[in-house]
Design a protein around this motif. Structure first.
Motif, PDB file in Angstrom:
ATOM      1  N   LYS A  90      -4.208  71.866 -36.184  1.00  0.00           N
ATOM      2  CA  LYS A  90      -3.066  72.574 -36.760  1.00  0.00           C
ATOM      3  C   LYS A  90      -1.921  71.589 -36.965  1.00  0.00           C
ATOM      4  O   LYS A  90      -1.437  70.991 -36.012  1.00  0.00           O
ATOM      5  N   VAL A  91      -1.534  71.430 -38.234  1.00  0.00           N
ATOM      6  CA  VAL A  91      -0.389  70.594 -38.570  1.00  0.00           C
ATOM      7  C   VAL A  91       0.768  71.540 -38.863  1.00  0.00           C
ATOM      8  O   VAL A  91       0.686  72.376 -39.747  1.00  0.00           O
ATOM      9  N   GLU A  92       1.831  71.406 -38.093  1.00  0.00           N
ATOM     10  CA  GLU A  92       3.012  72.263 -38.246  1.00  0.00           C
ATOM     11  C   GLU A  92       3.947  71.694 -39.313  1.00  0.00           C
ATOM     12  O   GLU A  92       3.927  70.485 -39.576  1.00  0.00           O
ATOM     13  N   PRO A  93       4.787  72.536 -39.918  1.00  0.00           N
ATOM     14  CA  PRO A  93       5.781  72.037 -40.875  1.00  0.00           C
ATOM     15  C   PRO A  93       6.718  70.988 -40.262  1.00  0.00           C
ATOM     16  O   PRO A  93       7.290  70.173 -40.976  1.00  0.00           O
ATOM     17  N   THR A  94       6.839  70.975 -38.947  1.00  0.00           N
ATOM     18  CA  THR A  94       7.673  69.996 -38.242  1.00  0.00           C
ATOM     19  C   THR A  94       6.984  68.641 -38.090  1.00  0.00           C
ATOM     20  O   THR A  94       7.559  67.716 -37.507  1.00  0.00           O
ATOM     21  N   ALA A  95       5.751  68.516 -38.561  1.00  0.00           N
ATOM     22  CA  ALA A  95       4.911  67.315 -38.451  1.00  0.00           C
ATOM     23  C   ALA A  95       4.339  67.142 -37.047  1.00  0.00           C
ATOM     24  O   ALA A  95       3.843  66.071 -36.701  1.00  0.00           O
ATOM     25  N   ASP A  96       4.397  68.190 -36.239  1.00  0.00           N
ATOM     26  CA  ASP A  96       3.721  68.185 -34.946  1.00  0.00           C
ATOM     27  C   ASP A  96       2.263  68.598 -35.174  1.00  0.00           C
ATOM     28  O   ASP A  96       1.975  69.391 -36.074  1.00  0.00           O
ATOM     29  N   VAL A  97       1.366  68.077 -34.357  1.00  0.00           N
ATOM     30  CA  VAL A  97      -0.063  68.342 -34.507  1.00  0.00           C
ATOM     31  C   VAL A  97      -0.623  68.889 -33.198  1.00  0.00           C
ATOM     32  O   VAL A  97      -0.323  68.367 -32.118  1.00  0.00           O
ATOM     33  N   PHE A  98      -1.433  69.938 -33.318  1.00  0.00           N
ATOM     34  CA  PHE A  98      -2.115  70.528 -32.172  1.00  0.00           C
ATOM     35  C   PHE A  98      -3.611  70.526 -32.467  1.00  0.00           C
ATOM     36  O   PHE A  98      -4.042  71.018 -33.508  1.00  0.00           O
ATOM     37  N   VAL A  99      -4.387  69.989 -31.543  1.00  0.00           N
ATOM     38  CA  VAL A  99      -5.840  69.919 -31.703  1.00  0.00           C
ATOM     39  C   VAL A  99      -6.490  70.623 -30.531  1.00  0.00           C
ATOM     40  O   VAL A  99      -6.147  70.361 -29.376  1.00  0.00           O
ATOM     41  N   LYS A 100      -7.423  71.517 -30.847  1.00  0.00           N
ATOM     42  CA  LYS A 100      -8.268  72.119 -29.811  1.00  0.00           C
ATOM     43  C   LYS A 100      -9.646  71.519 -29.978  1.00  0.00           C
ATOM     44  O   LYS A 100     -10.213  71.521 -31.068  1.00  0.00           O
ATOM     45  N   MET A 101     -10.159  71.014 -28.882  1.00  0.00           N
ATOM     46  CA  MET A 101     -11.484  70.394 -28.919  1.00  0.00           C
ATOM     47  C   MET A 101     -12.245  70.772 -27.667  1.00  0.00           C
ATOM     48  O   MET A 101     -11.693  71.313 -26.714  1.00  0.00           O
ATOM     49  N   THR A 102     -13.524  70.483 -27.693  1.00  0.00           N
ATOM     50  CA  THR A 102     -14.362  70.692 -26.525  1.00  0.00           C
ATOM     51  C   THR A 102     -15.192  69.443 -26.321  1.00  0.00           C
ATOM     52  O   THR A 102     -15.054  68.454 -27.049  1.00  0.00           O
ATOM     53  N   LEU A 103     -16.037  69.475 -25.347  1.00  0.00           N
ATOM     54  CA  LEU A 103     -16.982  68.397 -25.080  1.00  0.00           C
ATOM     55  C   LEU A 103     -18.369  69.014 -25.051  1.00  0.00           C
ATOM     56  O   LEU A 103     -18.510  70.239 -24.957  1.00  0.00           O
ATOM     57  N   THR A 104     -19.386  68.183 -25.125  1.00  0.00           N
ATOM     58  CA  THR A 104     -20.746  68.728 -25.157  1.00  0.00           C
ATOM     59  C   THR A 104     -21.102  69.461 -23.876  1.00  0.00           C
ATOM     60  O   THR A 104     -21.925  70.367 -23.891  1.00  0.00           O
TER      61      THR A 104
END
Length: 121
Positions: free
Chosen positions: A54-68
């Motif tokens: 997720k790239v916010e209009p403020t240029a902040d980035v949020f990533v949700k990830m997992t591992l195997t």
């Protein structure tokens, strides 16, 4: 005629438009395709380990990830590597990477190319 110039926007005033947010998303995906799970010779994006960017209009980035798996030997390093790859993209501000376990990763989350590379097709 005035000698005044428009003030330069500060970092706090950064507002990305939709096309800029999409362009940043694409750059992030490109960077994530250079990060590999140490046990599987496929990048983490095509493995399906990235659940949301997720790239916010403020240029902040949020990533949700997992591992195997929760016992993945890269659990301590892979999220940091993801953040390191993204934070160097010029123009982005804060990057937050969150590891989640729901839904649980399985091989069906891989791209067709990854499945083909690993012999699952």
């Amino acid at each position: 005629m005035s000698d005044q110039t428009s003030p330069t926007p500060t970092a706090a005033e950064t507002t990305l438009n939709v096309s800029e947010m999409v362009a940043y998303h694409d750059k992030i995906v490109e960077k994530l395709r250079t990060v590999y799970d140490p046990e599987i010779p496929v990048n983490i994006y095509d493995l399906g380990l990235i659940y949301n960017i997720k790239v916010e209009p403020t240029a902040d980035v949020f990533v949700k990830m997992t591992l195997t798996s929760p016992g993945c030997p890269a659990a301590g390093t892979l999220p940091g590597e993801v953040e390191d790859k993204i934070v160097v993209i010029p123009g982005l501000k804060n990057v937050k990477v969150e590891v989640v376990w729901d839904p649980t990763w399985d091989k069906e989350m891989m791209s067709e190319a990854a499945k083909l590379q690993l012999g699952f097709l």
